[in-house]
Design an enzyme around this catalytic site. Structure first.
Site, mmCIF file in Angstrom:
data_model
loop_
_atom_site.group_PDB
_atom_site.id
_atom_site.type_symbol
_atom_site.label_atom_id
_atom_site.label_comp_id
_atom_site.label_asym_id
_atom_site.label_seq_id
_atom_site.Cartn_x
_atom_site.Cartn_y
_atom_site.Cartn_z
ATOM 1 N N CYS A 2 0.888 -1.155 0.000
ATOM 2 C CA CYS A 2 0.000 0.000 0.000
ATOM 3 C C CYS A 2 0.924 1.201 0.000
ATOM 4 C CB CYS A 2 -0.854 0.058 1.266
ATOM 5 S SG CYS A 2 -1.969 -1.339 1.441
ATOM 6 N N ARG A 27 2.112 0.721 -5.846
ATOM 7 C CA ARG A 27 2.192 -0.095 -4.628
ATOM 8 C C ARG A 27 0.878 -0.798 -4.304
ATOM 9 N NH1 ARG A 27 6.570 1.311 -1.540
ATOM 10 N NH2 ARG A 27 5.580 0.455 0.304
ATOM 11 N N TRP A 75 -3.638 -2.114 -1.522
ATOM 12 C CA TRP A 75 -3.591 -3.451 -2.118
ATOM 13 C C TRP A 75 -4.140 -4.365 -1.028
ATOM 14 C CZ3 TRP A 75 -1.001 -8.197 -1.308
ATOM 15 C CH2 TRP A 75 -0.972 -9.059 -2.415
ATOM 16 N N ASN A 101 0.271 1.260 5.998
ATOM 17 C CA ASN A 101 0.863 0.311 5.050
ATOM 18 C C ASN A 101 1.550 -0.766 5.873
ATOM 19 O OD1 ASN A 101 2.276 -0.970 2.951
ATOM 20 N ND2 ASN A 101 4.012 0.412 3.168
ATOM 21 N N GLY A 102 1.165 -2.028 5.654
ATOM 22 C CA GLY A 102 1.795 -3.118 6.409
ATOM 23 C C GLY A 102 0.729 -4.078 6.898
ATOM 24 N N GLU A 480 12.754 -15.849 -16.162
ATOM 25 C CA GLU A 480 12.315 -14.453 -16.042
ATOM 26 C C GLU A 480 11.447 -14.057 -17.240
ATOM 27 O OE1 GLU A 480 12.028 -12.251 -13.911
ATOM 28 O OE2 GLU A 480 12.023 -10.319 -14.934
ATOM 29 N N LYS A 484 7.639 -12.597 -16.920
ATOM 30 C CA LYS A 484 7.198 -11.321 -17.515
ATOM 31 C C LYS A 484 5.914 -11.528 -18.303
ATOM 32 C CE LYS A 484 8.830 -8.886 -15.753
ATOM 33 N NZ LYS A 484 9.626 -9.078 -14.679
ATOM 34 N N GLU A 487 2.950 -12.153 -15.903
ATOM 35 C CA GLU A 487 2.588 -10.993 -15.084
ATOM 36 C C GLU A 487 1.752 -9.972 -15.838
ATOM 37 O OE1 GLU A 487 5.942 -9.656 -11.953
ATOM 38 O OE2 GLU A 487 6.645 -9.774 -14.006
ATOM 39 N N HIS A 503 10.603 -35.176 -19.917
ATOM 40 C CA HIS A 503 10.171 -35.866 -18.696
ATOM 41 C C HIS A 503 8.767 -35.440 -18.278
ATOM 42 C CE1 HIS A 503 14.085 -37.636 -18.323
ATOM 43 N NE2 HIS A 503 14.642 -36.451 -18.432
ATOM 44 N N LYS A 602 3.937 -3.947 -6.560
ATOM 45 C CA LYS A 602 5.374 -3.912 -6.833
ATOM 46 C C LYS A 602 6.184 -4.358 -5.640
ATOM 47 C CE LYS A 602 8.835 -1.543 -9.290
ATOM 48 N NZ LYS A 602 8.985 -2.697 -10.170
HETATM 49 C C1 G6P Z 1 6.887 -8.466 -6.450
HETATM 50 C C2 G6P Z 1 7.129 -7.722 -7.752
HETATM 51 C C3 G6P Z 1 8.236 -8.405 -8.539
HETATM 52 C C4 G6P Z 1 9.494 -8.498 -7.700
HETATM 53 C C5 G6P Z 1 9.225 -9.199 -6.364
HETATM 54 C C6 G6P Z 1 10.402 -9.038 -5.422
HETATM 55 O O1 G6P Z 1 6.322 -9.702 -6.719
HETATM 56 O O2 G6P Z 1 5.935 -7.658 -8.522
HETATM 57 O O3 G6P Z 1 8.521 -7.668 -9.723
HETATM 58 O O4 G6P Z 1 10.479 -9.192 -8.398
HETATM 59 O O5 G6P Z 1 8.102 -8.609 -5.710
HETATM 60 O O6 G6P Z 1 10.529 -7.670 -5.113
HETATM 61 P P1 G6P Z 1 11.854 -7.003 -4.629
HETATM 62 O O7 G6P Z 1 11.481 -5.571 -4.372
HETATM 63 O O8 G6P Z 1 12.263 -7.715 -3.373
HETATM 64 O O9 G6P Z 1 12.885 -7.136 -5.702
#
Ligand code: G6P
Length: 607
Positions: A2, A27, A75, A101-102, A480, A484, A487, A503, A602
């Protein structure tokens, strides 16, 4: 998770709060609200949905008067994203408003206690206990009520509080969630992230855990958890406002993809001196390097995949065994970690709850800890023995791009630096350093070599699923790349080590099934080629990522993505770029909300 903001000054607060919330929307973006004090009256406006709806409801803040206020973008964790659950929350007597936030871990017992004392709850959130506790403990001093309230809370919180008894004041409290004070002229602010502050001031104070601040237009006072006043230094934010703006790009994600050559250069270049890697921040780690018997890399999400990509160079060049562990797994695995282990913790935000917990767990077992972090002053950076910052600048799109590549770049730097300090780079061997120096250029070439990506996105965007395959560093980049795609485009995408395909997964290959094959390691080319042939003979459409002159792959694949030739140890940071662009264009084709994908945030500050 948040985002929170606060403002006090002589100007109208609501437009400034809304502007700050827009910067923090990455956030969390399922509901939002502001509380503004006009004299002794608090007006609260909340909406389900985006900040844009809050702006509409308040006419850009024009119809909410007052010069002191707090705001929140949510969030949802406890309770659905509804107007009732949106922050700010009010005390029953209407004197206090709180944004948070938390997570409050002991909220259930606090809620029962408060209910039995007659407090009325209006929401399903954990946050609401905070505002009722403040009301309960208030005896004429907000500061004292906050100290007593904080003593009752377990979990993580950054709080913003206003009280009708103290017009013109905002309070900010921090415990394990980011909170930064902005120091202006005749006005002061707080926010979860500096991006919300830089349009107004570059002078900031990073609050420490357990501290709280009392801000008025003219003064900023900081107190520790016992209520003792403390002094904190004012830091200057060096990057400018444009860094957090779209700068003509349709989406932040595209802008951030394009910024990668510059971001990787900013991360690498200052750390190369006279042909050697010099990382001043890790002097302590380097002096004890001879005692290190193993390296553990831990992180979440893309940061974890950055670890997977950097692991190969780190192990090969340093000669120290390296393993990668998801932070959410490591923290509960009773890991075999001791004083001879170097734990590298990777986090863009530096606030990811599982990553912080894993770091603490390893530290408690005596490990040496090195953090790779983007956000200056964040929790991970402060907890680790040493921190190497990725100089990626602010990353706004929820799906990380330049955050990831700069993390991988730091691991490459560490690999070469460790090898050098351990005497494992032959005298006069400049190859690895030159490869790193060339990385920003190679990334730029990878962007320039693929003008056909939008057309490929047109071909693949309706696929039900996409499989990504590769070996070693190709596999790491595939992980990765698939993330992407998932996501931002919501397509089912999975990465497999190419040799594992037979397998099980090969059972899913049918006519026209897209398979994205990463073939950027010449030593393993023939092996991956045979996997391409296997899937093609079962009807798959193969989109291969490889070098321009790689004839065998060119003739085996249906479609192609290119990168320039790079030492395979350092290639994942280049390979990922066309895959980011592919995911971007597929998501665009599908009309997805690219910068704010559904259900994601994020920074994941809860477990
Ligand atoms: C969330 C984000 C990702 C990120 C992950 C770890 O899931 O959407 O993009 O890789 O957190 O975040 P950090 O800030 O620890 O790299």
């Amino acid at each position: 998770m948040c985002g929170i903001v606060g403002f006090t000054g002589a100007r109208s607060a609501a437009p400034i709060l809304l502007d700050g919330l827009k910067k923090l929307e990455y956030r969390g973006y399922d509901s939002a609200g502001i509380a503004v004090m006009d004299g002794p009256a608090i007006s609260v406006v909340k909406v389900k949905g985006r900040i844009a709806s809050l702006c509409e409801r308040t006419d850009g803040g024009q119809n909410v008067s007052g010069v002191t206020g707090i705001g929140h973008t949510r969030w949802a964790t406890h309770g659905a994203p509804t107007e009732e659950n949106a922050h700010p929350h009010l005390s029953n007597d209407g004197r206090f408003a709180v944004v948070h936030n938390g997570i409050i871990e002991n909220y259930v017992s606090l809620r029962e206690e408060l209910m039995s004392e007659g407090y009325r709850f209006e929401s399903e959130t954990d946050t609401e206990v905070i505002v009722h506790l403040i009301e309960k403990y208030y005896r004429g001093s907000v500061r004292e009520a906050l100290v007593r309230t904080a003593n009752r809370l377990q979990g993580s919180y950054a709080l913003g509080v206003i009280c009708t008894e103290e017009t013109g004041r905002i309070y900010a409290v921090r415990e394990a969630s980011p909170l930064i004070l902005g120091i202006g002229a005749g006005e002061n602010y707080f926010a979860s992230d500096v991006t919300a502050l830089v349009p107004y001031t570059r002078n900031v104070i990073y609050l420490e855990d357990g501290e709280f601040a009392e801000l008025s237009a003219e003064s900023v006072r900081i107190f520790d958890c016992t209520g003792q006043e403390v002094r904190r230094k004012v830091s200057r934010v060096m990057w400018d406002v444009q860094a957090a703006e779209k700068g003509g790009y349709e989406h932040f994600m595209l802008k951030e993809i394009m910024e990668q050559p510059a971001a990787v250069k900013a991360t690498i270049a200052p750390r190369i001196r006279n042909g050697r890697i010099e990382i001043e921040e890790i002097g302590g780690i380097l002096s004890g390097l001879g005692d290190i018997r193993s390296i553990v890399i831990t992180a979440c999400g893309s940061a974890y995949y950055a670890g997977c990509a950097g692991r190969y160079a780190l192990e090969r060049l340093s000669g120290i065994p390296v393993r990668t562990e998801l932070a959410s797994e490591l923290r509960y695995s009773d890991p075999l970690i001791d004083g001879h282990t170097l734990v590298i913790v990777i986090s863009q935000s530096g606030e990811t709850a599982d990553t912080i917990a894993a770091l603490k767990e390893c530290r408690d077992r005596g490990a040496r800890t090195l953090a790779v972090v983007n956000v200056v002053g964040s929790t991970v950076a402060r907890l680790a023995d040493s921190t190497v910052y990725t100089w990626a600048g602010p990353e706004i799109a929820v799906a990380t791009t330049k955050g990831y590549t700069t993390q991988v770049a730091v691991l490459y730097l560490l690999a070469v630096c460790f090898a050098d300090r351990l005497g494992r780079l032959p005298e006069g061997e400049s190859g690895p350093v030159e490869s790193l120096q060339a990385l920003p250029r190679r990334i730029q070439q990878a962007i320039d070599m693929n003008p056909g990506i939008p057309a490929l996105a047109g071909k693949y965007h309706e696929s039900r699923a996409l499989f990504f395959i590769g070996r070693n560093t190709d596999y790491a980049a595939a992980l990765e790349g698939a993330l992407k795609m998932k996501e931002i485009s919501y397509l089912h995408a999975e990465a497999y080590a190419a040799g594992e395909l037979k397998h099980g997964t090969i059972a899913l290959i049918e006519e026209h099934q897209p398979v994205i094959a990463l073939c950027c390691n010449r030593a393993l080319m023939e092996k991956t080629l045979s996997n391409i042939v296997e899937v093609k003979s079962r009807g798959a459409e193969v989109l291969a990522l490889t070098f321009r002159n790689n004839q065998k792959i060119l003739s085996a694949a249906d479609d192609l993505l290119f990168i320039p030739e790079v030492d395979p140890l350092f290639s994942a940071a280049v390979e990922i770029v066309p895959l980011q662009l592919l995911a971007y264009h597929v998501a665009r084709e599908n009309g997805c909300d690219i910068d704010k994908p559904k259900n994601l945030a994020k920074s994941v500050t809860v477990e």
